[in-house]
Scaffold this motif. Structure first.
Motif, PDB file in Angstrom:
ATOM      1  N   ASN A 150      46.081  50.862  43.092  1.00 37.58           N
ATOM      2  CA  ASN A 150      46.958  49.944  43.791  1.00 37.58           C
ATOM      3  C   ASN A 150      48.227  50.639  44.277  1.00 37.58           C
ATOM      4  OD1 ASN A 150      45.307  47.572  43.211  1.00 37.58           O
ATOM      5  ND2 ASN A 150      45.988  47.855  41.090  1.00 37.58           N
ATOM      6  N   ASN A 151      48.759  50.132  45.404  1.00 36.94           N
ATOM      7  CA  ASN A 151      50.009  50.656  45.955  1.00 36.94           C
ATOM      8  C   ASN A 151      51.139  49.689  45.628  1.00 36.94           C
ATOM      9  OD1 ASN A 151      52.120  51.697  47.417  1.00 36.94           O
ATOM     10  ND2 ASN A 151      51.228  51.282  49.436  1.00 36.94           N
ATOM     11  N   HIS A 152      52.018  50.107  44.689  1.00 39.33           N
ATOM     12  CA  HIS A 152      53.202  49.330  44.316  1.00 39.33           C
ATOM     13  C   HIS A 152      54.347  50.317  44.141  1.00 39.33           C
ATOM     14  CE1 HIS A 152      55.970  46.816  41.986  1.00 39.33           C
ATOM     15  NE2 HIS A 152      55.286  45.755  42.440  1.00 39.33           N
ATOM     16  N   PRO A 153      55.562  49.977  44.586  1.00 41.79           N
ATOM     17  CA  PRO A 153      56.654  50.954  44.516  1.00 41.79           C
ATOM     18  C   PRO A 153      57.110  51.294  43.100  1.00 41.79           C
ATOM     19  CG  PRO A 153      57.471  48.809  45.254  1.00 41.79           C
ATOM     20  CD  PRO A 153      55.980  48.715  45.244  1.00 41.79           C
ATOM     21  N   ASP A 154      56.818  50.424  42.126  1.00 47.26           N
ATOM     22  CA  ASP A 154      57.354  50.631  40.779  1.00 47.26           C
ATOM     23  C   ASP A 154      56.305  51.017  39.745  1.00 47.26           C
ATOM     24  OD1 ASP A 154      59.904  49.900  41.709  1.00 47.26           O
ATOM     25  OD2 ASP A 154      59.448  47.776  41.409  1.00 47.26           O
ATOM     26  N   TYR A 155      55.038  50.660  39.974  1.00 47.74           N
ATOM     27  CA  TYR A 155      54.017  50.858  38.957  1.00 47.74           C
ATOM     28  C   TYR A 155      52.753  51.459  39.568  1.00 47.74           C
ATOM     29  CZ  TYR A 155      56.920  47.517  36.374  1.00 47.74           C
ATOM     30  OH  TYR A 155      57.957  46.876  35.767  1.00 47.74           O
ATOM     31  N   VAL A 156      52.048  52.252  38.747  1.00 50.23           N
ATOM     32  CA  VAL A 156      50.720  52.745  39.097  1.00 50.23           C
ATOM     33  C   VAL A 156      49.711  51.979  38.244  1.00 50.23           C
ATOM     34  CG1 VAL A 156      49.155  54.724  39.087  1.00 50.23           C
ATOM     35  CG2 VAL A 156      51.559  55.034  39.709  1.00 50.23           C
ATOM     36  N   SER A 157      48.643  51.473  38.894  1.00 48.35           N
ATOM     37  CA  SER A 157      47.602  50.778  38.137  1.00 48.35           C
ATOM     38  C   SER A 157      46.292  50.907  38.882  1.00 48.35           C
ATOM     39  CB  SER A 157      47.955  49.296  37.937  1.00 48.35           C
ATOM     40  OG  SER A 157      47.996  48.623  39.186  1.00 48.35           O
ATOM     41  N   ASN A 158      45.199  50.691  38.136  1.00 50.24           N
ATOM     42  CA  ASN A 158      43.856  50.714  38.711  1.00 50.24           C
ATOM     43  C   ASN A 158      43.226  49.335  38.622  1.00 50.24           C
ATOM     44  OD1 ASN A 158      43.836  53.802  37.182  1.00 50.24           O
ATOM     45  ND2 ASN A 158      43.339  53.661  39.355  1.00 50.24           N
ATOM     46  N   GLY A 159      42.478  48.957  39.678  1.00 45.12           N
ATOM     47  CA  GLY A 159      41.714  47.725  39.665  1.00 45.12           C
ATOM     48  C   GLY A 159      40.282  48.004  39.230  1.00 45.12           C
ATOM     49  N   LEU A 160      39.622  46.991  38.628  1.00 46.94           N
ATOM     50  CA  LEU A 160      38.250  47.129  38.120  1.00 46.94           C
ATOM     51  C   LEU A 160      37.401  45.997  38.707  1.00 46.94           C
ATOM     52  CD1 LEU A 160      36.207  48.453  36.105  1.00 46.94           C
ATOM     53  CD2 LEU A 160      36.996  46.767  34.418  1.00 46.94           C
ATOM     54  N   PHE A 161      36.177  46.329  39.168  1.00 48.00           N
ATOM     55  CA  PHE A 161      35.285  45.350  39.778  1.00 48.00           C
ATOM     56  C   PHE A 161      33.839  45.646  39.381  1.00 48.00           C
ATOM     57  CE2 PHE A 161      38.662  46.799  42.566  1.00 48.00           C
ATOM     58  CZ  PHE A 161      39.405  45.655  42.759  1.00 48.00           C
ATOM     59  N   ILE A 162      33.017  44.580  39.289  1.00 41.81           N
ATOM     60  CA  ILE A 162      31.576  44.728  39.111  1.00 41.81           C
ATOM     61  C   ILE A 162      30.950  44.581  40.495  1.00 41.81           C
ATOM     62  CG2 ILE A 162      29.504  43.893  37.958  1.00 41.81           C
ATOM     63  CD1 ILE A 162      31.288  42.682  35.804  1.00 41.81           C
ATOM     64  N   GLY A 163      30.505  45.699  41.083  1.00 44.70           N
ATOM     65  CA  GLY A 163      30.022  45.675  42.463  1.00 44.70           C
ATOM     66  C   GLY A 163      28.908  44.683  42.688  1.00 44.70           C
ATOM     67  N   LYS A 164      27.951  44.607  41.758  1.00 45.00           N
ATOM     68  CA  LYS A 164      26.788  43.742  41.938  1.00 45.00           C
ATOM     69  C   LYS A 164      27.106  42.270  41.738  1.00 45.00           C
ATOM     70  CE  LYS A 164      23.194  47.164  40.859  1.00 45.00           C
ATOM     71  NZ  LYS A 164      24.032  48.334  41.132  1.00 45.00           N
ATOM     72  N   GLU A 165      28.334  41.950  41.262  1.00 41.55           N
ATOM     73  CA  GLU A 165      28.727  40.560  41.047  1.00 41.55           C
ATOM     74  C   GLU A 165      29.594  40.013  42.180  1.00 41.55           C
ATOM     75  OE1 GLU A 165      28.471  38.064  38.728  1.00 41.55           O
ATOM     76  OE2 GLU A 165      26.815  39.100  37.759  1.00 41.55           O
ATOM     77  N   ILE A 166      30.019  40.858  43.092  1.00 41.12           N
ATOM     78  CA  ILE A 166      30.964  40.430  44.124  1.00 41.12           C
ATOM     79  C   ILE A 166      30.210  39.818  45.297  1.00 41.12           C
ATOM     80  CG2 ILE A 166      32.708  41.203  45.786  1.00 41.12           C
ATOM     81  CD1 ILE A 166      33.468  43.397  43.835  1.00 41.12           C
ATOM     82  N   ALA A 167      30.649  38.657  45.727  1.00 44.84           N
ATOM     83  CA  ALA A 167      30.108  38.025  46.938  1.00 44.84           C
ATOM     84  C   ALA A 167      31.044  38.331  48.105  1.00 44.84           C
ATOM     85  CB  ALA A 167      29.975  36.518  46.756  1.00 44.84           C
ATOM     86  N   ILE A 168      30.454  38.471  49.282  1.00 45.23           N
ATOM     87  CA  ILE A 168      31.270  38.701  50.474  1.00 45.23           C
ATOM     88  C   ILE A 168      32.225  37.529  50.654  1.00 45.23           C
ATOM     89  CG2 ILE A 168      31.210  38.850  53.003  1.00 45.23           C
ATOM     90  CD1 ILE A 168      28.604  40.385  52.751  1.00 45.23           C
ATOM     91  N   GLY A 169      33.511  37.848  50.835  1.00 46.10           N
ATOM     92  CA  GLY A 169      34.529  36.829  51.014  1.00 46.10           C
ATOM     93  C   GLY A 169      35.280  36.482  49.748  1.00 46.10           C
TER      94      GLY A 169
END
Length: 729
Positions: free
Chosen positions: A477-496
């Motif tokens: 993620n892009n934030h001026p104060d903090y560094v962090s990572n996002g986590l996702f389950i690719g096979k669970e994500i629906a378009i939109g």
């Protein structure tokens, strides 16, 4: 009286060249007379006096004048050329050889030229006779008697006068005086001399020109009258049309019916009943209730009431055939209209869309699949979808219209086509579809966005592969104060779907959306400005519960023994924030231990998670979240890295050989735990960069060398760091 055409010959020379010019002038006169004839029908213009004007009509006068002009032209040519062919001056005799200087015109011309040339030479000799240039009035001659004058100036002037006199005499020889040229026949030619003929001709031409101009003026006046009459006619027409367009005129007592904007849609064919008629039915002056009835009416056969004025009407679901619309005033038939619904007889057709192939889950396996959608139209038999080669699959029976989410399985890897049939007729076939071979899980993340661009923030972009080909996807993620990572389950994500990538508090959220299999964008609030990268990996996901919606106080059961796995990953739906959230949890079977999905809920009144021993969902007070899925994972290695700790400071061993750092955290004052990760490649050992736990500000760490310093917020969101581990995927 007879009008003669007068010509002016004073401007012409009596030589062959001037003779040609005279003929051209006469021709122009002829053309002018002809032009009059083409503009006006002269055969109908009567003269005033037949005897004086030379004819009963203007046409007769014009013809007589033209004959006279042609005769005069010939006579003039004879006079000019004296009967001698043009250019042969040797045959033109002079009247007096002694006085004119020769017996023929040729001899005179030659003698004159010799004299002029001699005089010219003599003048040149005198001018250039060794006398210096200057004021010729001061140059004296040698002998005034023989040279003619006492000074060179006087000699030059005398010579010039002599030359001018000679030239004048020559001009007189070549310029005839027309007043002295007598005609052969004064009556026939229109004058006793050529001068009289010319003057008479000019007068006649001038008179004709005057009459022509007067006639043109009359024609222009007539055109103006006609134009005014046309304008008056147009005005009258517009007045008449306005009478028929009157919208406020009193109505007559006669009822009227009109149909406007009529649209007929034919049926699609093959026995379908999808034709339609629509239009505006306009009624006026009805004494009772206006109504219409369709015959035949395959739908309701019920009259439709009409209002005075315009009524929009539509009849749909009509099979092919002839129809009549009856219009009634109460029970009195006022009018009827007919229309026909035709049958298009469109041949059967089908589309094949949204084709997705999935590889087998194990090497040499046969649990691959192909899913697709199809739309069938115009098949009056049985429509089916078949796979070629079949590989044990059976045809799927289709219905007219959309057929969504169809699947052929189980399938081994290979190339296939989908074939759509209407009865035994093939109506569509897909391109080749490849079910890919099984790909063993990779031990390294695969860049989905260009790796060379990892340092640049982005809010939208393309990815190099279908996102749902990956078990786990991470972001930065892009934030001026903090560094962090996002986590996702690719096979669970629906378009939109909106998927949580990072959050600092309720007002600062970074959301990731896949707009297609290969495109994404982000929705940012607060200081978030997008993401730097997306990376994917396949680790093998095993469902541990039945997919569903597990709300507060709901229970669930395990589908497998969770101790068979060293990590689980979950999918939650946070309805308050409108996002899907994905988190890790390292297996912990301590009785009564609660798993923390979020450190505190959106209302900041309690925890979200579930309890291991009774498998009950707890979402806190006022929280609208629910659990959807839990998967089991076995990472290659999970190793404790903490060598010592003092308060909030943790010294860890070398972590550079691992893929992720896993942080074990606990809620202060209770038995709740959770996990959080950071990509090893995103760490900077400067002691200043803040690495944020994905949900809350003031829960972060810094790292300097191998020393991690933890900072925790107080209150219900206060989290303690209890362990740091290294993960090899």
């Amino acid at each position: 009286m007879e009008k003669k055409i007068k010509l002016n010959f004073n401007e012409y020379k009596r030589n062959e060249k001037n003779s040609g010019n005279l003929s051209g002038y006469v021709n122009k006169v002829d053309y002018k007379i002809d032009d009059l004839g083409t503009t006006i029908d002269t055969s109908k213009v009567n003269t005033t006096n037949f005897s004086l004007e030379g004819g009963q009509t203007q046409q007769e006068v014009n013809k007589a004048n033209k004959e006279a002009i042609d005769a005069n032209t010939q006579a003039i040519d004879d006079i000019i050329n004296n009967g001698v062919p043009s250019g042969n001056t040797s045959t033109i005799n002079t009247t007096n050889a002694t006085t004119e200087g020769g017996a023929t015109q040729q001899e005179v011309n030659e003698a004159n030229k010799e004299a002029i040339d001699a005089n010219t030479q003599a003048i040149d000799d005198i001018i250039n006779n060794g006398v210096p240039s200057g004021n010729t009035s001061t140059i004296n001659t040698t002998n005034a008697t023989t040279e003619g004058w006492a000074t060179q100036k006087e000699v030059n002037e005398a010579n010039k006068k002599s030359i001018d006199d000679i030239n004048d005499q020559l001009d007189d020889l070549s310029d005839p005086i027309t007043s002295n040229v007598t005609t052969v026949d004064a009556i026939a030619e229109g004058g006793a001399t050529q001068q009289e003929v010319n003057e008479a001709n000019k007068e006649a031409i001038d008179n004709l020109n005057t009459e022509y101009n007067e006639l043109n003026d009359k024609i222009n006046d007539l055109n103006s009258v006609i134009s005014n009459m046309n304008d008056a006619i147009i005005s009258i027409q517009e007045s008449i049309e306005s009478l028929f367009d009157c919208t406020d005129c009193p109505k007559t007592n006669e009822p009227t019916v009109n149909i406007d904007n009529e649209i007929i849609v034919d049926g699609s064919g093959n026995g379908s009943s999808d034709g339609s008629w629509s239009g505006d039915i306009i009624i006026n002056n009805f004494s009772g209730q206006g109504r219409i009835l369709l015959n035949p009416d395959p739908n309701s056969n019920t009259p439709i009431d009409l209002n005075d004025g315009s009524n929009s009407v539509e009849f749909d679901n009509l099979p092919p055939g002839d129809y009549v619309i009856y219009v009634f005033d109460d029970n009195n038939l006022i009018s009827e209209f007919t229309f026909t619904i035709s049958e298009s007889n469109i041949p059967a057709s089908a589309t094949i869309d949204n084709v997705i192939s999935n590889s087998p889950s194990i090497e040499d396996g046969n649990d691959g699949s192909i899913s697709f959608d199809t739309n069938v139209n115009g098949c009056d038999g049985v429509a089916t979808a078949s796979l070629n080669p079949e590989n044990g699959t059976t045809p799927i029976t289709l219905t007219t219209g959309d057929n969504i989410g169809l699947t052929f399985s189980p399938l081994p890897a290979g190339d296939y086509t989908i074939q759509i049939y209407c009865d035994d007729v093939l109506i569509n076939e897909s391109d080749a579809i490849t079910v890919p071979d099984y790909v063993a899980p990779s031990n390294g993340f695969i860049p989905l966005t260009p790796e060379a661009d990892d340092g640049n923030s982005k809010t939208t972009g393309d990815i190099d592969d279908n996102y749902d080909n990956y078990d786990i996807i991470i972001s930065k993620n892009n934030h001026p104060d903090y560094v962090s990572n996002g986590l996702f389950i690719g096979k669970e994500i629906a378009i939109g779907d909106l998927n949580l990538s990072g959050i600092i508090d309720g007002s600062e959220v970074d959301k990731l959306t896949f707009t297609s299999q290969t495109n994404f964008n982000t929705t940012n609030t607060g200081d978030y400005a997008g993401i730097y990268y997306l990376k994917g990996i396949n680790v093998g996901l095993t469902p541990l519960i039945t997919a569903g919606q597990y709300h507060n106080n709901d229970n669930f059961t395990w589908l497998d023994t969770i101790t068979n796995y060293n990590m689980i990953i979950q999918k939650w739906s946070d309805e308050t924030r409108g996002v899907k959230t994905y988190t890790f949890w390292e297996i912990d079977t301590t009785v009564g231990k609660s798993y923390i999905y979020a450190a505190k809920n959106a209302a900041e009144t309690g925890l979200n998670g579930w309890t291991y021993n009774n498998l009950k969902i707890e979402t806190g007070i006022g929280e609208n979240s629910y659990l959807e899925m839990i998967y089991g994972i076995n990472f290659t290695e999970i190793t404790n890295l903490v060598t010592s700790s003092t308060g909030s400071r943790f010294t860890i061993s070398d972590y550079t050989g691992y893929d992720l750092l896993l942080f074990n955290i606990e809620q202060s004052g209770n038995n709740s735990s959770g996990t959080w990760f950071i990509n090893i490649n995103d760490l900077v050992q400067d002691g200043a960069t803040k690495y944020s736990y994905g949900n809350y500000n003031d829960n972060y760490f810094t790292i300097s060398g191998n020393v991690i310093t933890w900072n925790a917020e107080s209150g219900i969101g206060h989290l303690n760091l209890v362990g740091v581990k290294g993960i090899k995927i």
